[in-house]
Design a protein around this motif. Structure first.
Motif, PDB file in Angstrom:
ATOM      1  N   ILE A  33       0.843  -1.183   0.000  1.00  0.00           N
ATOM      2  CA  ILE A  33       0.000   0.000   0.000  1.00  0.00           C
ATOM      3  C   ILE A  33       0.882   1.239   0.000  1.00  0.00           C
ATOM      4  O   ILE A  33       1.863   1.320   0.741  1.00  0.00           O
ATOM      5  CB  ILE A  33      -0.915   0.037   1.240  1.00  0.00           C
ATOM      6  CG1 ILE A  33      -1.832  -1.185   1.270  1.00  0.00           C
ATOM      7  CG2 ILE A  33      -1.727   1.325   1.276  1.00  0.00           C
ATOM      8  CD1 ILE A  33      -2.844  -1.244   0.142  1.00  0.00           C
ATOM      9  N   GLY A  34       0.516   2.170  -0.838  1.00  0.00           N
ATOM     10  CA  GLY A  34       1.240   3.439  -0.891  1.00  0.00           C
ATOM     11  C   GLY A  34       0.329   4.595  -0.548  1.00  0.00           C
ATOM     12  O   GLY A  34      -0.885   4.545  -0.762  1.00  0.00           O
ATOM     13  N   GLY A  46       4.397  10.503  -4.613  1.00  0.00           N
ATOM     14  CA  GLY A  46       4.459   9.493  -3.563  1.00  0.00           C
ATOM     15  C   GLY A  46       4.887  10.106  -2.248  1.00  0.00           C
ATOM     16  O   GLY A  46       5.642  11.083  -2.209  1.00  0.00           O
ATOM     17  N   VAL A  47       4.393   9.526  -1.172  1.00  0.00           N
ATOM     18  CA  VAL A  47       4.736   9.984   0.174  1.00  0.00           C
ATOM     19  C   VAL A  47       5.408   8.860   0.958  1.00  0.00           C
ATOM     20  O   VAL A  47       6.521   9.013   1.443  1.00  0.00           O
ATOM     21  CB  VAL A  47       3.484  10.474   0.922  1.00  0.00           C
ATOM     22  CG1 VAL A  47       3.841  10.902   2.340  1.00  0.00           C
ATOM     23  CG2 VAL A  47       2.812  11.612   0.168  1.00  0.00           C
ATOM     24  N   ALA A  90      -2.596  19.026   1.003  1.00  0.00           N
ATOM     25  CA  ALA A  90      -2.859  18.311  -0.241  1.00  0.00           C
ATOM     26  C   ALA A  90      -4.035  17.371  -0.033  1.00  0.00           C
ATOM     27  O   ALA A  90      -4.477  17.145   1.096  1.00  0.00           O
ATOM     28  CB  ALA A  90      -1.633  17.500  -0.671  1.00  0.00           C
ATOM     29  N   ASP A  91      -4.506  16.811  -1.132  1.00  0.00           N
ATOM     30  CA  ASP A  91      -5.390  15.650  -1.065  1.00  0.00           C
ATOM     31  C   ASP A  91      -4.498  14.420  -0.967  1.00  0.00           C
ATOM     32  O   ASP A  91      -3.553  14.270  -1.753  1.00  0.00           O
ATOM     33  CB  ASP A  91      -6.262  15.564  -2.315  1.00  0.00           C
ATOM     34  CG  ASP A  91      -7.275  16.688  -2.397  1.00  0.00           C
ATOM     35  OD1 ASP A  91      -7.586  17.135  -3.514  1.00  0.00           O
ATOM     36  OD2 ASP A  91      -7.762  17.129  -1.331  1.00  0.00           O
ATOM     37  N   TYR A  92      -4.796  13.562  -0.015  1.00  0.00           N
ATOM     38  CA  TYR A  92      -4.004  12.367   0.213  1.00  0.00           C
ATOM     39  C   TYR A  92      -4.774  11.139  -0.248  1.00  0.00           C
ATOM     40  O   TYR A  92      -5.960  10.987   0.068  1.00  0.00           O
ATOM     41  CB  TYR A  92      -3.652  12.242   1.694  1.00  0.00           C
ATOM     42  CG  TYR A  92      -2.526  13.177   2.093  1.00  0.00           C
ATOM     43  CD1 TYR A  92      -2.747  14.546   2.238  1.00  0.00           C
ATOM     44  CD2 TYR A  92      -1.235  12.691   2.315  1.00  0.00           C
ATOM     45  CE1 TYR A  92      -1.705  15.404   2.578  1.00  0.00           C
ATOM     46  CE2 TYR A  92      -0.198  13.540   2.666  1.00  0.00           C
ATOM     47  CZ  TYR A  92      -0.443  14.898   2.788  1.00  0.00           C
ATOM     48  OH  TYR A  92       0.588  15.744   3.125  1.00  0.00           O
ATOM     49  N   ARG A 107       5.819   4.974  -6.356  1.00  0.00           N
ATOM     50  CA  ARG A 107       5.700   5.589  -7.673  1.00  0.00           C
ATOM     51  C   ARG A 107       4.272   5.388  -8.151  1.00  0.00           C
ATOM     52  O   ARG A 107       3.741   4.276  -8.074  1.00  0.00           O
ATOM     53  CB  ARG A 107       6.682   4.959  -8.667  1.00  0.00           C
ATOM     54  CG  ARG A 107       8.142   5.040  -8.254  1.00  0.00           C
ATOM     55  CD  ARG A 107       9.034   4.492  -9.343  1.00  0.00           C
ATOM     56  NE  ARG A 107       8.650   3.151  -9.765  1.00  0.00           N
ATOM     57  CZ  ARG A 107       9.168   2.516 -10.809  1.00  0.00           C
ATOM     58  NH1 ARG A 107      10.082   3.137 -11.553  1.00  0.00           N
ATOM     59  NH2 ARG A 107       8.794   1.301 -11.110  1.00  0.00           N
ATOM     60  N   VAL A 108       3.666   6.435  -8.670  1.00  0.00           N
ATOM     61  CA  VAL A 108       2.266   6.373  -9.084  1.00  0.00           C
ATOM     62  C   VAL A 108       2.016   5.209 -10.037  1.00  0.00           C
ATOM     63  O   VAL A 108       1.019   4.487  -9.899  1.00  0.00           O
ATOM     64  CB  VAL A 108       1.849   7.710  -9.727  1.00  0.00           C
ATOM     65  CG1 VAL A 108       0.470   7.609 -10.357  1.00  0.00           C
ATOM     66  CG2 VAL A 108       1.876   8.840  -8.703  1.00  0.00           C
ATOM     67  N   GLN A 109       2.934   4.989 -10.947  1.00  0.00           N
ATOM     68  CA  GLN A 109       2.695   3.993 -11.997  1.00  0.00           C
ATOM     69  C   GLN A 109       2.710   2.566 -11.484  1.00  0.00           C
ATOM     70  O   GLN A 109       2.291   1.646 -12.187  1.00  0.00           O
ATOM     71  CB  GLN A 109       3.724   4.141 -13.133  1.00  0.00           C
ATOM     72  CG  GLN A 109       5.170   3.932 -12.718  1.00  0.00           C
ATOM     73  CD  GLN A 109       5.877   5.228 -12.390  1.00  0.00           C
ATOM     74  OE1 GLN A 109       5.285   6.146 -11.829  1.00  0.00           O
ATOM     75  NE2 GLN A 109       7.148   5.320 -12.742  1.00  0.00           N
TER      76      GLN A 109
END
Length: 124
Positions: A33-34, A46-47, A90-92, A107-109
């Motif tokens: 989970i990211g 990414g956080v 931000a929106d998380y 990474r989003v991808q």
């Protein structure tokens, strides 16, 4: 896997907030989970992330301030955010990668299933 975020809100600079990402429909055990965030006019970034077996990764901007953890029995991943700054506004979003995928810094991808997001606003 369907994910729902909660815990967002307004917090003063220097304060804390805990975000939750809860799965519905299936177990969370095998999913990395990211956590990601997107500020207005900015790209999603990414956080932090946690592997299916509990290894945590943090972007440098939040290292030492944010802590990601998971409670598989509750089908929930948490992100404790301390020492919040206005630039954390931000929106998380949380997202799940493929089951048992090997992950590193988020990474989003690499992530397939996304929640709807929760807004965090840090006032100065």
């Amino acid at each position: 896997v369907q994910l729902v975020e909660s815990g967002g809100g307004l917090v003063q600079s220097g304060g804390s907030r805990r975000l939750s990402c809860t799965a519905s429909g299936c177990s969370l055990d095998d999913y990395p989970i990211g956590w990601f965030r997107q500020a207005p006019g900015m790209e999603r970034e990414g956080v932090s992330a946690i592997s299916h077996d509990g290894i945590a990764y943090y972007m440098q901007t939040v290292k030492g301030r944010f802590t990601i953890s998971r409670d598989n029995a509750k089908k929930t991943v948490y992100m404790q955010m301390n020492s919040l700054k206005p630039e954390d506004t931000a929106d998380y979003y949380c997202a799940a990668a493929d089951p048992r995928a090997r992950i590193g810094l988020p990474r989003v991808q690499d992530y397939k299933s996304w929640g709807q997001g929760t807004q965090v606003t840090v006032s100065s």
